[in-house]
Motif scaffolding. Structure first.
Motif, PDB file in Angstrom:
ATOM      1  N   GLN A 265      73.935 -47.053 -57.379  1.00 10.45           N
ATOM      2  CA  GLN A 265      73.763 -46.303 -56.284  1.00 10.45           C
ATOM      3  C   GLN A 265      74.712 -46.430 -54.686  1.00 10.45           C
ATOM      4  O   GLN A 265      74.763 -45.377 -54.444  1.00 10.45           O
ATOM      5  N   THR A 266      74.087 -47.857 -54.304  1.00  8.21           N
ATOM      6  CA  THR A 266      74.850 -48.181 -53.139  1.00  8.21           C
ATOM      7  C   THR A 266      75.891 -48.259 -53.502  1.00  8.21           C
ATOM      8  O   THR A 266      76.263 -48.497 -51.870  1.00  8.21           O
ATOM      9  N   ARG A 267      77.008 -48.774 -54.427  1.00  4.32           N
ATOM     10  CA  ARG A 267      78.103 -48.022 -54.641  1.00  4.32           C
ATOM     11  C   ARG A 267      78.753 -46.652 -53.775  1.00  4.32           C
ATOM     12  O   ARG A 267      80.002 -47.197 -53.879  1.00  4.32           O
ATOM     13  N   ILE A 268      77.996 -45.950 -54.389  1.00  6.33           N
ATOM     14  CA  ILE A 268      78.488 -44.451 -54.426  1.00  6.33           C
ATOM     15  C   ILE A 268      78.068 -44.640 -52.077  1.00  6.33           C
ATOM     16  O   ILE A 268      78.689 -43.706 -51.309  1.00  6.33           O
ATOM     17  N   GLU A 269      76.984 -44.863 -51.825  1.00  8.25           N
ATOM     18  CA  GLU A 269      75.911 -44.456 -51.120  1.00  8.25           C
ATOM     19  C   GLU A 269      75.984 -45.425 -49.932  1.00  8.25           C
ATOM     20  O   GLU A 269      75.833 -44.307 -48.447  1.00  8.25           O
ATOM     21  N   GLY A 270      75.952 -46.397 -50.200  1.00 12.53           N
ATOM     22  CA  GLY A 270      75.610 -47.066 -49.132  1.00 12.53           C
ATOM     23  C   GLY A 270      76.595 -48.106 -48.536  1.00 12.53           C
ATOM     24  O   GLY A 270      78.030 -47.397 -48.057  1.00 12.53           O
ATOM     25  N   GLU A 271      77.069 -49.128 -47.348  1.00  6.61           N
ATOM     26  CA  GLU A 271      77.278 -49.182 -46.601  1.00  6.61           C
ATOM     27  C   GLU A 271      78.828 -50.086 -48.341  1.00  6.61           C
ATOM     28  O   GLU A 271      79.617 -49.972 -46.370  1.00  6.61           O
ATOM     29  N   ILE A 272      78.444 -50.608 -48.838  1.00  9.20           N
ATOM     30  CA  ILE A 272      78.933 -50.702 -49.574  1.00  9.20           C
ATOM     31  C   ILE A 272      80.699 -49.778 -50.391  1.00  9.20           C
ATOM     32  O   ILE A 272      81.294 -50.637 -50.338  1.00  9.20           O
TER      33      ILE A 272
END
Lengths: 356, 356
Positions: A265-272
Motif C-alpha cells: 500500500q505504501t509504495r502506491i500511496e506514501g512518500e516512497i
C-alpha cells in the motif's frame, strides 16, 4: 447520559451499539485525550505484534473526479472490522469535511456486527497514536522537541500523542497559513507544552529531533528539502497518503532508513511512490517484534512513511468496543432482523402490522 | 412515528438517516408489500438498463471456518452504495440468523453517507424482485402457476413478487420439512393465491410453468433432476449462491438457455459452477436492453441462475432513500463530525467538554 433509541427494548441479538460523534467526544473526554491516545497506542502496538495473524487486503477504492470512497476491511480470525472513509479535497470550500469516516466491528464466528461508530475523530486519534508508536522505536533517545509542519486537523493529536508516549513537550509549529498555527497553539494551551510559532519550515526544524509533516495539499509538494534535514533526526511523514500526494524531497528519502506499515500500500500511496518499486524499506511490525532493527545510532536518519492501514482502524475499533463496557457512551440500534423462526421473515413482517 | 435520536438538533450535514428493522417493516407495510416489490422491481430494471454505467467490483469476502463476511460496493458515478452481509449456516442452531445485512448509500460528489439501513428484510425483497424481473423476460407467456421448492424465508417474497409482476396466482409448494410448507401457505393466506401443498418436488412441478428453487442447504444438492423438468418451463434458481452450493442436476443446465446477473461472479457462485468456465450464458441486462434474446418460443427451457449482485442492492438502497422523503420511517444518526472549521477537529472535541 447516552440516548437509547428504544428504551423499552432489552438489549437483544438485534441490537448494535452505535457511537455517535457526540458520544465519541464524551468518551474521549471521559477517558482524557492523553490517556486515550496512550491506551489506543498500546492496542495498536499489540496488533502490530500479531501482524501475521491478520487478513491484509488492500483497501477497496471507488474513485471519481472529485474524490474517493474506500472500504478498509481486516480480520484477525476472531474479530472482523472495516472502515468506510472518503477523501474529497474540494469539500472544504462547501463547508464540508475532506474526510469523514465510520467503522464496524463484527464477530467472525456469527458474522453479527458488534459495534458501529463514527470514525472521523477516531481516525485522527489512531493516526497520531500510530505515529507515536513508530517514533518510540525510531526517534533519537530523549527527544523532547518536535517540529510540526502543517497545523491543521491532525496537528494537535500528533502533539498530544508524542507527549503521552515519548514525553515530547517542546513544539515548533509552522503552517503556510499563520491562523492555523495560532489555532493549534491556542488549542494546546494548558496541555503542558512549550510552543514556538515559526515563520518558515526552515525555522521550525531548528533544534527539533522529530520532524512531523502533516500538510493537506493533494499534490507533489516539497515541505522539507534535503538541506533542511540534519543527520540523526526522525521524520514522521503523515500528510502524503495517496497517489500524487507527497511532502518530502526525494533526496531526503535516499538518505533515510525508511519504515512503513504495509509495503504494497505504501509504495502506491506514501512518500516512497517517488522511489523505485524495489527500494528497501522496513516494516514497522518487524521492528516492534524485534525481527528488524529500528534506530541503530544517533546519526541515523529515520523516516516513518505513514499512510494509515486497516489494522490501525481495527485496533481503534477494538479499543472503543472494550471501553464501552465501563463507559456506556453509545446508543442501541435496532439494526438486525431477528424473527423468532429464522425461516419466517415474512411472518415477522406481517405480524408487525398488528403490533404497530 | 419515527424516533429521532436528538430531536432538538435540526437535520444538518452531520446527520445520516437510519432505517431500523422496525422502521423497514413499517415502511414496507405502509407502501404495501406487493406495491413495494413492484416498485422495487422497476428500480432494479432501470439500473439493469444502465448496467454499463456501474463500477462492477466482485464482492470482497472474508472467509472463516464458520462462514463469510462480505462487502458489496458499487457506484453509478453519482451515487455509491455498499452492503455488508454475512453468511453463517450454523447460526440457526444458536437462534441466530444465517444471513444479516445492512447497507449504506453515499453521494459520490461529497463522499458523505446519505442513508444507513437494515438490509436483512430488504435483501429478501430485492432477491424476489430480481427473480420476477428476470421472469418477465424469460417465463412462458401467460404463466399463472409456479412451483416453489424450498419454503423458507425467501418463499413468500418470491410468491408475492411473481404475482405483482406476472400475475402468477397458483402456487405448488414443497419443502422437505412439511411445517415450512404449512408456514408459507398460512403466511400467504389472504394474498389471492390458490395454493397446493405437495408431498414431493415431483408433485410440485406438475403443471407449473415456473419452477422456483429456494432451498438453504450448503451443499451440492439435486432439488430438480432432469426427468422432472419438461420443455417450455422457466426455472428460477435462487438457493444456490456460493461455491459448493447448487440445487439443479447438471443435465438440466445442459438443456437450458442460461441467464445470469454478472458472469464472473455467477461462474463461481451459481449453478453454472458445475459447467465449463466457457459454457455460453446470457447476461440479464442485455436481455432487458434488447441486445440479447430472452425467451424465443414456447418449447424453450430458460434458467435464471440467480446469485444476487451488488447493483440489485444499490437499486434497493436507492428505492428506500427515495421513499423516505414521503414516508419518514427513519431515525437521525449523528454520524459525521462537523466542526465549524474543518481544520479544528481538536478544538471541537475540547469545546464539547463545556457543552456537556
Amino acid at each position: 447520559m447516552n440516548t437509547i433509541i428504544h428504551p423499552s427494548t432489552p438489549t437483544g441479538v438485534n441490537i448494535v451499539p452505535f457511537v455517535s460523534v457526540d458520544n465519541m467526544m464524551r468518551l474521549v473526554l471521559h477517558v482524557g485525550v492523553e490517556t486515550f491516545l496512550a491506551e489506543l497506542a498500546a492496542y495498536i502496538e499489540d496488533d502490530f505484534r500479531r501482524w501475521e495473524r491478520f487478513d491484509k487486503t488492500p483497501r477497496i477504492a471507488s474513485h471519481s473526479r472529485e474524490g474517493v470512497i474506500e472500504l478498509m476491511p481486516t480480520s484477525d480470525g476472531e474479530t472482523y472490522g472495516f472502515k468506510y472513509v472518503n477523501g474529497h479535497p474540494k469539500n472544504t470550500k462547501d463547508g464540508l469535511q475532506t474526510v469523514t469516516a465510520f467503522g464496524v466491528l463484527s464477530n467472525v464466528h456469527t458474522g453479527y456486527p458488534a459495534l458501529l461508530t463514527e470514525m472521523t475523530i477516531l481516525t485522527a486519534l489512531r493516526t497520531a497514536a500510530t505515529s507515536a508508536v513508530a517514533a518510540k522505536y525510531l526517534a533519537p533517545e530523549n527527544a523532547d522537541t518536535m517540529a510540526i509542519i502543517g497545523n491543521g486537523a491532525q496537528s494537535e493529536f500528533q502533539a498530544i500523542a508524542f507527549k503521552a508516549l515519548l514525553g515530547v513537550d517542546r513544539l515548533r509549529l509552522f503552517d503556510v497559513d499563520p491562523s492555523a498555527t495560532a489555532k493549534c497553539a491556542a488549542n494546546l494551551e494548558g496541555h503542558g507544552f512549550k510552543i514556538a510559532a515559526c515563520r518558515s519550515a526552515q525555522e521550525a526544524v531548528e533544534g527539533a529531533q522529530i520532524l512531523t509533516t502533516a500538510t493537506a495539499d493533494k499534490q507533489y509538494a516539497t515541505i522539507l528539502t534535503d538541506n533542511m534535514v540534519g543527520s540523526g533526526v526522525h521524520i514522521n511523514a503523515v500528510g502524503g497518503d495517496c497517489p500524487g500526494k507527497t511532502e518530502l524531497h526525494r533526496d531526503i528519502l535516499l538518505r533515510s532508513d525508511i519504515f512503513v506499515e504495509y509495503p504494497p500500500q505504501t509504495r502506491i500511496e506514501g512518500e516512497i511512490q517517488q522511489l523505485d518499486p524495489d527500494h528497501p524499506v522496513e516494516e514497522l511490525w518487524q521492528v516492534i517484534t524485534g525481527r528488524a532493527a529500528g534506530r541503530t545510532g544517533p546519526s541515523q536518519m529515520t523516516l516513518f512513511d505513514s499512510v494509515g492501514f486497516a489494522i490501525e482502524d481495527f485496533s481503534a475499533l477494538r479499543y472503543v468496543a472494550d471501553k464501552l463496557s465501563a463507559a456506556p457512551y453509545f446508543d442501541e440500534l435496532d439494526m438486525l432482523a431477528d424473527p423468532d423462526d429464522p425461516r419466517d421473515l415474512f411472518g415477522m413482517l406481517m405480524r408487525a402490522k398488528g403490533a404497530d
